[in-house]
Motif scaffolding. Structure first.
Motif, mmCIF file in Angstrom:
data_model
loop_
_atom_site.group_PDB
_atom_site.id
_atom_site.type_symbol
_atom_site.label_atom_id
_atom_site.label_comp_id
_atom_site.label_asym_id
_atom_site.label_seq_id
_atom_site.Cartn_x
_atom_site.Cartn_y
_atom_site.Cartn_z
ATOM 1 N N ASN A 109 45.405 31.233 50.746
ATOM 2 C CA ASN A 109 44.901 31.839 51.975
ATOM 3 C C ASN A 109 43.634 31.104 52.414
ATOM 4 O OD1 ASN A 109 43.956 33.477 54.035
ATOM 5 N ND2 ASN A 109 44.104 35.377 52.867
ATOM 6 N N PRO A 110 43.628 30.503 53.599
ATOM 7 C CA PRO A 110 42.450 29.762 54.047
ATOM 8 C C PRO A 110 41.260 30.648 54.413
ATOM 9 C CG PRO A 110 44.078 29.852 55.795
ATOM 10 C CD PRO A 110 44.733 30.434 54.578
ATOM 11 N N ASN A 111 41.500 31.951 54.532
ATOM 12 C CA ASN A 111 40.407 32.857 54.877
ATOM 13 C C ASN A 111 39.532 33.083 53.646
ATOM 14 O OD1 ASN A 111 38.760 35.060 55.604
ATOM 15 N ND2 ASN A 111 40.303 35.812 57.035
ATOM 16 N N PRO A 112 38.249 32.709 53.710
ATOM 17 C CA PRO A 112 37.377 32.859 52.533
ATOM 18 C C PRO A 112 37.165 34.307 52.115
ATOM 19 C CG PRO A 112 36.095 32.275 54.472
ATOM 20 C CD PRO A 112 37.530 32.123 54.847
ATOM 21 N N GLU A 113 37.461 35.246 53.001
ATOM 22 C CA GLU A 113 37.291 36.664 52.675
ATOM 23 C C GLU A 113 38.512 37.237 51.960
ATOM 24 O OE1 GLU A 113 34.431 38.276 53.159
ATOM 25 O OE2 GLU A 113 33.646 36.362 53.896
ATOM 26 N N GLY A 114 39.597 36.454 51.875
ATOM 27 C CA GLY A 114 40.798 36.934 51.200
ATOM 28 C C GLY A 114 40.582 37.101 49.707
ATOM 29 N N LEU A 115 41.386 37.952 49.084
ATOM 30 C CA LEU A 115 41.240 38.252 47.663
ATOM 31 C C LEU A 115 42.194 37.435 46.805
ATOM 32 C CD1 LEU A 115 40.966 42.167 47.644
ATOM 33 C CD2 LEU A 115 39.162 40.461 47.984
ATOM 34 N N SER A 116 41.732 37.109 45.621
ATOM 35 C CA SER A 116 42.589 36.483 44.615
ATOM 36 C C SER A 116 43.447 37.559 43.974
ATOM 37 C CB SER A 116 41.728 35.816 43.543
ATOM 38 O OG SER A 116 41.005 36.804 42.811
ATOM 39 N N LEU A 117 44.430 37.154 43.178
ATOM 40 C CA LEU A 117 45.278 38.138 42.513
ATOM 41 C C LEU A 117 44.463 38.980 41.535
ATOM 42 C CD1 LEU A 117 47.975 39.437 42.085
ATOM 43 C CD2 LEU A 117 48.566 37.620 40.466
ATOM 44 N N GLU A 118 43.473 38.392 40.896
ATOM 45 C CA GLU A 118 42.641 39.185 39.987
ATOM 46 C C GLU A 118 41.949 40.315 40.747
ATOM 47 O OE1 GLU A 118 38.721 38.824 37.059
ATOM 48 O OE2 GLU A 118 39.859 37.017 37.552
ATOM 49 N N ALA A 119 41.389 39.997 41.910
ATOM 50 C CA ALA A 119 40.721 41.021 42.716
ATOM 51 C C ALA A 119 41.722 42.041 43.240
ATOM 52 C CB ALA A 119 39.974 40.373 43.878
ATOM 53 N N VAL A 120 42.921 41.591 43.615
ATOM 54 C CA VAL A 120 43.963 42.505 44.085
ATOM 55 C C VAL A 120 44.374 43.464 42.963
ATOM 56 C CG1 VAL A 120 46.382 42.655 44.808
ATOM 57 C CG2 VAL A 120 44.849 41.011 45.906
ATOM 58 N N ASP A 121 44.462 42.954 41.754
ATOM 59 C CA ASP A 121 44.798 43.793 40.608
ATOM 60 C C ASP A 121 43.776 44.923 40.480
ATOM 61 O OD1 ASP A 121 45.036 44.741 37.795
ATOM 62 O OD2 ASP A 121 46.452 43.091 37.599
ATOM 63 N N GLY A 122 42.504 44.578 40.555
ATOM 64 C CA GLY A 122 41.467 45.598 40.483
ATOM 65 C C GLY A 122 41.529 46.554 41.655
ATOM 66 N N LEU A 123 41.731 46.018 42.854
ATOM 67 C CA LEU A 123 41.844 46.839 44.058
ATOM 68 C C LEU A 123 42.973 47.849 43.919
ATOM 69 C CD1 LEU A 123 40.908 46.942 47.231
ATOM 70 C CD2 LEU A 123 43.105 45.793 47.578
ATOM 71 N N PHE A 124 44.149 47.383 43.497
ATOM 72 C CA PHE A 124 45.302 48.270 43.353
ATOM 73 C C PHE A 124 45.062 49.333 42.288
ATOM 74 C CE2 PHE A 124 48.992 45.451 45.134
ATOM 75 C CZ PHE A 124 48.445 45.571 46.392
ATOM 76 N N CYS A 125 44.404 48.958 41.193
ATOM 77 C CA CYS A 125 44.130 49.951 40.147
ATOM 78 C C CYS A 125 43.291 51.102 40.696
ATOM 79 C CB CYS A 125 43.408 49.294 38.973
ATOM 80 S SG CYS A 125 44.472 48.316 37.884
ATOM 81 N N ALA A 126 42.311 50.780 41.537
ATOM 82 C CA ALA A 126 41.476 51.825 42.127
ATOM 83 C C ALA A 126 42.261 52.647 43.143
ATOM 84 C CB ALA A 126 40.248 51.206 42.789
ATOM 85 N N LEU A 127 43.044 51.988 43.989
ATOM 86 C CA LEU A 127 43.769 52.701 45.039
ATOM 87 C C LEU A 127 44.847 53.605 44.461
ATOM 88 C CD1 LEU A 127 44.166 49.914 47.756
ATOM 89 C CD2 LEU A 127 42.421 51.698 47.582
ATOM 90 N N ILE A 128 45.521 53.155 43.415
ATOM 91 C CA ILE A 128 46.564 53.963 42.792
ATOM 92 C C ILE A 128 45.964 55.205 42.135
ATOM 93 C CG2 ILE A 128 48.246 53.989 40.887
ATOM 94 C CD1 ILE A 128 48.788 50.997 41.625
#
Length: 238
Positions: free
Chosen positions: A24-43
């Motif tokens: 993702n060329p957008n510097p604000e986009g998340l890596s999979l590691e960050a997505v993993d953490g994000l999903f853990c919180a949202l779930i």
């Protein structure tokens, strides 16, 4: 890099998802590691958070703005992988199995799991209801490890370089804390899902929950197999 074989995703698919997000060329986009953490919180969140709320966080912009997406087929593939990744985490939490997070070995600032913890904290801010309660609960010290590792409690933490043993201990604390949060908010999620299903159409805060949709409580099950089951339906009939 270390990656876990997620329930429902092959190792190749996990790697493909990581590569797609990294491209993702957008510097604000998340890596999979960050997505993993994000999903853990949202779930674990006390209320359901819909894809239209968290996708802009993952992509660093809207679907149209994120250059990583490209053709429609690419959008569908990415969304499919993300949804299956979400479901794999929900499955781990619901069945009380250990969730092995996708974590970069080198870490940020020499702290393995810091990116994951920062993704998790992003998730708590998407649905802030209740998180102050658990972070302030002295009996839930494992959950407090998340903002500590994210650098939100003491910007100068840690005071000394991290050893591999200490990093391993912290990772275990992060994942144990995530599992604790899921259990802590279980009743809140059930109450939210049942209340949302009972609202009149013009009172709904979001779209109607279909019987075959994922249950808003975060279990990863279909609504009809979870909070929308026979017991919940009987309660709503007057």
């Amino acid at each position: 890099m270390s990656s876990s074989l997620q329930q429902g995703l092959s190792e190749a698919e996990v790697d493909a998802l990581a590569e797609r997000l990294a491209a993702n060329p957008n510097p604000e986009g998340l890596s999979l590691e960050a997505v993993d953490g994000l999903f853990c919180a949202l779930i674990a969140s006390p209320r359901a958070v819909m894809p239209h709320e968290y996708l802009p966080v993952i992509l660093g912009g809207t679907l149209g703005e994120a250059g990583v997406l490209g053709e429609l087929a690419d959008v569908q593939e990415l969304m499919g992988l993300l949804m299956r990744y979400w479901n794999s985490i929900a499955h781990d939490f619901e069945h009380e199995t250990v969730h092995l997070a996708y974590v970069e070995e080198n870490g940020v600032d020499g702290i393995q799991g810091r990116t994951w913890a920062r993704g998790y904290m992003r998730g708590t801010r998407l649905a802030p209801e209740g998180w102050g309660r658990i972070f302030g609960d002295e009996s839930e010290g494992l959950v407090l490890a998340v903002p500590i590792v994210a650098g939100e409690v003491d910007p100068e933490w840690p005071k000394e370089p991290m050893t591999s043993e200490r990093n391993d201990e912290l990772l275990q604390s992060l994942l144990a804390g995530a599992a604790r949060a899921y259990r802590y908010f279980k009743e809140d999620r059930i109450a939210y899902a049942m209340a949302a299903a009972r609202l009149e159409p013009d009172e709904r805060a979001g779209p109607k929950i279909g019987r075959n949709d994922a249950c808003p409580c975060g279990s990863g099950k279909k609504y009809k197999r979870c909070c929308g089951g026979a017991g919940a339906q009987d309660d709503s009939v007057h």
